[in-house]
Design a protein around this motif. Sequence first.
Motif, PDB file in Angstrom:
ATOM      1  N   THR A 286       0.824  -1.204   0.000  1.00  0.00           N
ATOM      2  CA  THR A 286       0.000   0.000   0.000  1.00  0.00           C
ATOM      3  C   THR A 286       0.858   1.253   0.000  1.00  0.00           C
ATOM      4  OG1 THR A 286      -1.774  -1.165   1.167  1.00  0.00           O
ATOM      5  CG2 THR A 286      -1.776   1.249   1.264  1.00  0.00           C
ATOM      6  N   PHE A 287       1.883   1.289   0.852  1.00  0.00           N
ATOM      7  CA  PHE A 287       2.744   2.464   0.902  1.00  0.00           C
ATOM      8  C   PHE A 287       3.501   2.661  -0.409  1.00  0.00           C
ATOM      9  CE2 PHE A 287       2.229   1.820   5.496  1.00  0.00           C
ATOM     10  CZ  PHE A 287       1.955   3.114   5.880  1.00  0.00           C
ATOM     11  N   LEU A 288       3.922   1.566  -1.023  1.00  0.00           N
ATOM     12  CA  LEU A 288       4.645   1.672  -2.284  1.00  0.00           C
ATOM     13  C   LEU A 288       3.725   2.158  -3.408  1.00  0.00           C
ATOM     14  CD1 LEU A 288       7.267   1.117  -3.884  1.00  0.00           C
ATOM     15  CD2 LEU A 288       6.496  -1.250  -4.159  1.00  0.00           C
ATOM     16  N   LEU A 289       2.550   1.539  -3.534  1.00  0.00           N
ATOM     17  CA  LEU A 289       1.655   1.886  -4.624  1.00  0.00           C
ATOM     18  C   LEU A 289       1.069   3.281  -4.470  1.00  0.00           C
ATOM     19  CD1 LEU A 289      -0.312  -1.441  -5.231  1.00  0.00           C
ATOM     20  CD2 LEU A 289       1.597  -0.509  -6.539  1.00  0.00           C
ATOM     21  N   SER A 290       0.877   3.730  -3.226  1.00  0.00           N
ATOM     22  CA  SER A 290       0.278   5.054  -3.034  1.00  0.00           C
ATOM     23  C   SER A 290       1.139   6.149  -3.651  1.00  0.00           C
ATOM     24  CB  SER A 290       0.056   5.318  -1.548  1.00  0.00           C
ATOM     25  OG  SER A 290       1.295   5.355  -0.855  1.00  0.00           O
ATOM     26  N   ARG A 291       2.470   6.024  -3.546  1.00  0.00           N
ATOM     27  CA  ARG A 291       3.343   7.033  -4.151  1.00  0.00           C
ATOM     28  C   ARG A 291       3.371   6.903  -5.671  1.00  0.00           C
ATOM     29  NH1 ARG A 291       6.216   9.974  -0.277  1.00  0.00           N
ATOM     30  NH2 ARG A 291       6.496  11.356  -2.052  1.00  0.00           N
ATOM     31  N   MET A 292       3.246   5.665  -6.156  1.00  0.00           N
ATOM     32  CA  MET A 292       3.194   5.492  -7.606  1.00  0.00           C
ATOM     33  C   MET A 292       1.913   6.105  -8.182  1.00  0.00           C
ATOM     34  SD  MET A 292       4.605   1.588  -8.045  1.00  0.00           S
ATOM     35  CE  MET A 292       6.242   1.121  -7.435  1.00  0.00           C
ATOM     36  N   ILE A 293       0.803   5.916  -7.475  1.00  0.00           N
ATOM     37  CA  ILE A 293      -0.459   6.494  -7.924  1.00  0.00           C
ATOM     38  C   ILE A 293      -0.384   8.021  -7.913  1.00  0.00           C
ATOM     39  CG2 ILE A 293      -2.888   6.799  -7.286  1.00  0.00           C
ATOM     40  CD1 ILE A 293      -2.398   4.169  -8.610  1.00  0.00           C
ATOM     41  N   GLU A 294       0.236   8.589  -6.879  1.00  0.00           N
ATOM     42  CA  GLU A 294       0.411  10.043  -6.837  1.00  0.00           C
ATOM     43  C   GLU A 294       1.182  10.527  -8.059  1.00  0.00           C
ATOM     44  OE1 GLU A 294       1.942  11.783  -3.286  1.00  0.00           O
ATOM     45  OE2 GLU A 294       0.857  10.388  -1.976  1.00  0.00           O
ATOM     46  N   ALA A 295       2.234   9.791  -8.407  1.00  0.00           N
ATOM     47  CA  ALA A 295       3.035  10.187  -9.562  1.00  0.00           C
ATOM     48  C   ALA A 295       2.239  10.071 -10.859  1.00  0.00           C
ATOM     49  CB  ALA A 295       4.300   9.327  -9.628  1.00  0.00           C
ATOM     50  N   ARG A 296       1.460   9.005 -11.000  1.00  0.00           N
ATOM     51  CA  ARG A 296       0.622   8.853 -12.190  1.00  0.00           C
ATOM     52  C   ARG A 296      -0.386   9.986 -12.295  1.00  0.00           C
ATOM     53  NH1 ARG A 296       0.707   6.160 -16.774  1.00  0.00           N
ATOM     54  NH2 ARG A 296      -1.539   5.780 -16.653  1.00  0.00           N
ATOM     55  N   ASN A 297      -1.022  10.343 -11.174  1.00  0.00           N
ATOM     56  CA  ASN A 297      -1.992  11.434 -11.195  1.00  0.00           C
ATOM     57  C   ASN A 297      -1.335  12.775 -11.508  1.00  0.00           C
ATOM     58  OD1 ASN A 297      -4.058   9.686 -10.565  1.00  0.00           O
ATOM     59  ND2 ASN A 297      -3.992  10.107  -8.367  1.00  0.00           N
ATOM     60  N   ALA A 298      -0.035  12.877 -11.199  1.00  0.00           N
ATOM     61  CA  ALA A 298       0.696  14.104 -11.499  1.00  0.00           C
ATOM     62  C   ALA A 298       1.165  14.157 -12.947  1.00  0.00           C
ATOM     63  CB  ALA A 298       1.889  14.244 -10.561  1.00  0.00           C
ATOM     64  N   GLY A 299       0.914  13.084 -13.742  1.00  0.00           N
ATOM     65  CA  GLY A 299       1.214  13.112 -15.165  1.00  0.00           C
ATOM     66  C   GLY A 299       2.400  12.305 -15.612  1.00  0.00           C
ATOM     67  N   MET A 300       3.014  11.532 -14.723  1.00  0.00           N
ATOM     68  CA  MET A 300       4.171  10.724 -15.136  1.00  0.00           C
ATOM     69  C   MET A 300       3.717   9.496 -15.916  1.00  0.00           C
ATOM     70  SD  MET A 300       6.773  10.742 -11.887  1.00  0.00           S
ATOM     71  CE  MET A 300       7.419  12.267 -11.209  1.00  0.00           C
ATOM     72  N   SER A 301       4.610   8.979 -16.750  1.00  0.00           N
ATOM     73  CA  SER A 301       4.346   7.737 -17.470  1.00  0.00           C
ATOM     74  C   SER A 301       4.438   6.570 -16.505  1.00  0.00           C
ATOM     75  CB  SER A 301       5.357   7.555 -18.602  1.00  0.00           C
ATOM     76  OG  SER A 301       6.653   7.343 -18.059  1.00  0.00           O
ATOM     77  N   SER A 302       4.031   5.402 -16.965  1.00  0.00           N
ATOM     78  CA  SER A 302       4.053   4.224 -16.089  1.00  0.00           C
ATOM     79  C   SER A 302       5.461   3.901 -15.586  1.00  0.00           C
ATOM     80  CB  SER A 302       3.461   3.012 -16.825  1.00  0.00           C
ATOM     81  OG  SER A 302       2.085   3.190 -17.037  1.00  0.00           O
ATOM     82  N   PRO A 303       6.484   3.803 -16.461  1.00  0.00           N
ATOM     83  CA  PRO A 303       7.827   3.514 -15.950  1.00  0.00           C
ATOM     84  C   PRO A 303       8.332   4.589 -14.983  1.00  0.00           C
ATOM     85  CG  PRO A 303       7.732   3.168 -18.315  1.00  0.00           C
ATOM     86  CD  PRO A 303       6.466   3.852 -17.926  1.00  0.00           C
ATOM     87  N   GLU A 304       8.046   5.864 -15.302  1.00  0.00           N
ATOM     88  CA  GLU A 304       8.501   6.934 -14.412  1.00  0.00           C
ATOM     89  C   GLU A 304       7.791   6.878 -13.068  1.00  0.00           C
ATOM     90  OE1 GLU A 304       9.455  10.207 -17.939  1.00  0.00           O
ATOM     91  OE2 GLU A 304       7.520  10.195 -16.914  1.00  0.00           O
ATOM     92  N   ALA A 305       6.502   6.551 -13.092  1.00  0.00           N
ATOM     93  CA  ALA A 305       5.752   6.467 -11.839  1.00  0.00           C
ATOM     94  C   ALA A 305       6.267   5.335 -10.961  1.00  0.00           C
ATOM     95  CB  ALA A 305       4.263   6.271 -12.129  1.00  0.00           C
ATOM     96  N   VAL A 306       6.588   4.208 -11.575  1.00  0.00           N
ATOM     97  CA  VAL A 306       7.133   3.082 -10.809  1.00  0.00           C
ATOM     98  C   VAL A 306       8.471   3.469 -10.197  1.00  0.00           C
ATOM     99  CG1 VAL A 306       8.033   0.731 -10.994  1.00  0.00           C
ATOM    100  CG2 VAL A 306       5.910   1.352 -12.166  1.00  0.00           C
ATOM    101  N   ARG A 307       9.290   4.103 -10.996  1.00  0.00           N
ATOM    102  CA  ARG A 307      10.607   4.530 -10.503  1.00  0.00           C
ATOM    103  C   ARG A 307      10.456   5.558  -9.386  1.00  0.00           C
ATOM    104  NH1 ARG A 307      14.637   8.417 -11.680  1.00  0.00           N
ATOM    105  NH2 ARG A 307      16.749   7.522 -11.630  1.00  0.00           N
TER     106      ARG A 307
END
Length: 707
Positions: A582-603
């Motif tokens: 949950t803690f890991l995915l929550s930051r990835m979701i924030e990045a996706r909502n901010a406009g990052m691509s999938s690889p960038e959001a994962v990173r």
Amino acid sequence: MTVVVLLASLGAGAWGSGVFGKLTQGGYEDPASQSAQADRMVEQHFGRQQGDVMVLYSAPPGGTVDDPAVAGGVTAALRALPRDAVAGVLDYWDGHAAQLVDADHTHALAVLTLAADQPGAQQTQFTRIRDRLAVPGVRADIAGAVPVQQAITERSNADLRTAELVSLPITLALLVVIFGSLVAALLPVAVGGLAILGSLGVLHLLADLVEVNPFAVNVASLLGLGLAIDYGLFSVGRFREELAAGRSPAEAVRRTVATASRTVAFSATLLVVALAGLVVFPLGFLRSVGYGGMSAVAVAAVVSLTLLPALLGLLGRRVDMLAVPWRRRASGSVGEPRGLARLAGVVLRRPALFAVPLVAGLLVLGAPFLGVKFGAVDEKQLPEGNPTRQAVAAVDRSFPASGNGSAEIVLRGAGPAEVRRFAEDARRVPGVRGVAPAGASGDVVLLRATLAGDPLGEDAKDAVRGLRAIPVPPGEQALVGGFSARVVDSVQAIMERLPWMVAVLAGATLVMMFLAFGSVLLPVKAVLMSTLSLCATFGVLVWVFQQGHGAGLLGVTPEPLEPGMIVLIGAIVFGLSTDYETFLLSRMIEARNAGMSSPEAVRHGLLRTGRTISAAALLLIVVVGAFGLSQLATMRFIGLGMIVALALDATVVRMMLVPAVLRLLGDAAWWAPGRLRRLRRRIGAHHGEPEPEPVIEERAPELSGRR
């Protein structure tokens, strides 16, 4: 509200200290099982057969138990026992019962039945008479169910105090190193201490309503302390990160509550649901541990969501006061951790080369679990040098028929001819050494079958199943009880209810993670990742505690695993695995909502949470390791299981396997059908668009992809 939470936690701790006097061993059997029915019928018609306390009296060297000094001293001690504590005494000297003395008359047995029939009252009565059983010049080894329960309870309480004294200072020292500030480090520790106090108060309340096992207190303290420190670490870390990004303390608190605190609430809810899966089982032990674990997690979350943000608001930038000399930069800096950045680059460039071997490795670790054998909690939970465990072994050597190696067969409504025929059929069952009559009362007849081999072995369990398979005429009833039968029934009860627990865990995870993240594949992936971690953990536990590899280093005796402990570890590990996910995915979701691509959001999510997840796992390992120092094999089982699970989950799974799988899934990882998305928006579960995140300093060009 903050003051109320603080005062409530302190008051609960003061009142909750009384729980230690209300703990009772037991609850490892299914009360609706055939063995439980047999035990109740035997007690109703013939009294408690095995007795509650057994005392093995040994004559001095060169003497016998028939010597006047020995016989007179033992008889006087037994006759002087208070009648309000001891309901009955069966001993060799009263009638010279041949079954209560060994062949050379150097050892004789006294079997005591206590007046009470409830575990708590029995332990109180045993404490009253324990010192009165001694006879000058005669060795007295005290065994039996109640002394074993008492020894486990006393050892559990002592180990709990030791674990807390060891874990808190070490945890504080590690937090100082992680945060670089004594003030920041004290906050998670304070939250953890309050969580322990609050959970003790809840357990004291539960002890007035249901039977509470000592392990429930240990597990509640472990989870309350460990998770409160983890939640504090995430919240304080996010607060300092917001300060480092240039926000005011008030705005930093607001964003911390909107992000980290929201994730804490969600992960705590998932863990409570995971522990709620224990309540579906009929075993009182699992239910009490489930209640204790849920209360501990809930208290840890409440303190983290109310008191901690208020303290952060009061401290503001003073949270970094009393910084250590070696601190080089604030942990909330927007710079990338170099090690994680290199790892992310390698994993995301070649995801398949990481995912396939890692999955295979976890499956290999889990392979020993295919050969798991189930047993029960017995005196072997105590260390080898414990006097009570040694006493049980001495009684088993001198009087094997008085131990757990027999099955009690209750026949109701059978005439003499039918009883003889059943006894003859029982003697032909493989694994049965002999069958003898043990009593008759009205239309109820008691037979005792001696079983071959270890009472926890497969031969004894097969013999129980064989005895139960003997047909009886209509109108008659045959019930098989005894120690081995209780083990068979407990395993069966757990296996029958296990699908319900799995449904609760998986169903709640799938639904709640979809509502939180708006993806169909992310929840499925989370369940699969947690299952892999769980299988690997179980495999290691079987390899050590059942097969005996390294058991000597841990000071445990290899034996079949108690199924309830497997279920308990499963609920805790699954919940913790989902917690870190949950803690890991929550930051990835924030990045996706901010406009990052999938690889960038994962990173981005890996870089922002990697160090925090690793630190949280390390701190929880310290807490678990302190509890694993317990001299009880059960707590070492829980300790090693959680250490293995945390180490695998925080390194192999979250840092490498999850990013690799998400890279392979690409944009599909965030997909959900339109209808489900609209349903999610209708019920208000979607995340609002967050404010832009601080920009990562160096974005790897090869990870850029289609937005």
